[in-house]
Design a protein around this motif. Structure first.
Motif, PDB file in Angstrom:
ATOM      1  N   UNK A  10       0.843  -1.209   0.000  1.00 13.41           N
ATOM      2  CA  UNK A  10       0.000   0.000   0.000  1.00 13.41           C
ATOM      3  C   UNK A  10       0.872   1.251   0.000  1.00 13.41           C
ATOM      4  N   UNK A  11       1.988   1.207   0.714  1.00 11.06           N
ATOM      5  CA  UNK A  11       2.908   2.349   0.727  1.00 11.06           C
ATOM      6  C   UNK A  11       3.452   2.610  -0.673  1.00 11.06           C
ATOM      7  N   UNK A  12       3.814   1.551  -1.382  1.00  5.95           N
ATOM      8  CA  UNK A  12       4.306   1.709  -2.748  1.00  5.95           C
ATOM      9  C   UNK A  12       3.223   2.274  -3.661  1.00  5.95           C
ATOM     10  N   UNK A  13       2.030   1.739  -3.526  1.00  5.23           N
ATOM     11  CA  UNK A  13       0.908   2.186  -4.363  1.00  5.23           C
ATOM     12  C   UNK A  13       0.621   3.672  -4.138  1.00  5.23           C
ATOM     13  N   UNK A  14       0.756   4.127  -2.897  1.00 10.81           N
ATOM     14  CA  UNK A  14       0.491   5.526  -2.553  1.00 10.81           C
ATOM     15  C   UNK A  14       1.730   6.414  -2.647  1.00 10.81           C
ATOM     16  N   UNK A  15       2.825   5.846  -3.101  1.00 13.39           N
ATOM     17  CA  UNK A  15       4.080   6.578  -3.311  1.00 13.39           C
ATOM     18  C   UNK A  15       4.501   7.385  -2.083  1.00 13.39           C
ATOM     19  N   UNK A  16       4.544   6.712  -0.943  1.00 15.79           N
ATOM     20  CA  UNK A  16       4.918   7.390   0.294  1.00 15.79           C
ATOM     21  C   UNK A  16       6.429   7.482   0.432  1.00 15.79           C
ATOM     22  N   UNK A  17       6.862   8.423   1.269  1.00 17.03           N
ATOM     23  CA  UNK A  17       8.281   8.598   1.550  1.00 17.03           C
ATOM     24  C   UNK A  17       8.731   7.710   2.702  1.00 17.03           C
ATOM     25  N   UNK A  18       7.786   7.436   3.632  1.00 13.92           N
ATOM     26  CA  UNK A  18       8.150   6.741   4.854  1.00 13.92           C
ATOM     27  C   UNK A  18       6.934   6.038   5.442  1.00 13.92           C
ATOM     28  N   UNK A  19       7.172   4.856   6.003  1.00 14.98           N
ATOM     29  CA  UNK A  19       6.173   4.131   6.787  1.00 14.98           C
ATOM     30  C   UNK A  19       6.657   4.200   8.229  1.00 14.98           C
ATOM     31  N   UNK A  20       5.766   4.581   9.154  1.00 15.27           N
ATOM     32  CA  UNK A  20       6.142   4.750  10.556  1.00 15.27           C
ATOM     33  C   UNK A  20       5.355   3.795  11.438  1.00 15.27           C
ATOM     34  N   UNK A  21       6.053   3.074  12.295  1.00 19.49           N
ATOM     35  CA  UNK A  21       5.451   2.153  13.257  1.00 19.49           C
ATOM     36  C   UNK A  21       5.961   2.550  14.632  1.00 19.49           C
ATOM     37  N   UNK A  22       5.027   2.848  15.530  1.00 20.11           N
ATOM     38  CA  UNK A  22       5.409   3.300  16.859  1.00 20.11           C
ATOM     39  C   UNK A  22       4.448   2.720  17.878  1.00 20.11           C
TER      40      UNK A  22
END
Length: 131
Positions: A10-22
């Motif tokens: 989904x991150x690739x599909x939405x062309x994100x810069x960063x995925x954050x998990x906290x």
């Protein structure tokens, strides 16, 4: 397929810069300085450790007491994400950034080693400080 693969796809599909998990927060995508929460269930420390254990080199999550920081690359299809984590009081804070070049790229010429382009260090450090 690892549990985190759908999130990364989904991150690739939405062309994100960063995925954050906290721990204690919803997983988020960052694109162009804007963050978007992407699930309805916050992650806790053990959930993040389970996600990491599925994809980390050696098949185990890094141990916060022994390794307060980690970095590794993980391939999803033809894409490669660079994972970086910092141990905190309640678990790992993790960022994953898609790489421009992949580890699967063919060498440019005989004898050359394929190299991946690292993201700007400033962007990763800035993201970790914000977390």
């Amino acid at each position: 397929m690892a549990a985190i693969d759908r999130l990364l796809e989904a991150a690739l599909k939405n062309q994100v810069d960063l995925v954050l998990l906290e721990p204690g927060r919803l997983p988020r995508f960052r694109r162009g300085g804007t963050e978007l929460e992407v699930t309805q269930t916050p992650l806790d420390g053990p959930a993040i450790e389970r996600l990491l254990a599925e994809i980390a080199p050696g098949g185990r999550a890094p141990l916060p007491d022994l390794e307060p920081r980690f970095e590794f690359d993980y391939a999803v299809g033809a894409a490669v994400f660079h994972f970086a984590g910092l141990a905190g009081a309640i678990g790992w804070t993790v960022s994953a950034s898609p790489q421009q070049a992949t580890l699967r790229a063919a060498p440019a010429a005989a004898g050359d080693k394929a190299r991946r382009t690292l993201p700007p260090a400033d962007a990763l450090l800035h993201s970790m400080v914000e977390l």
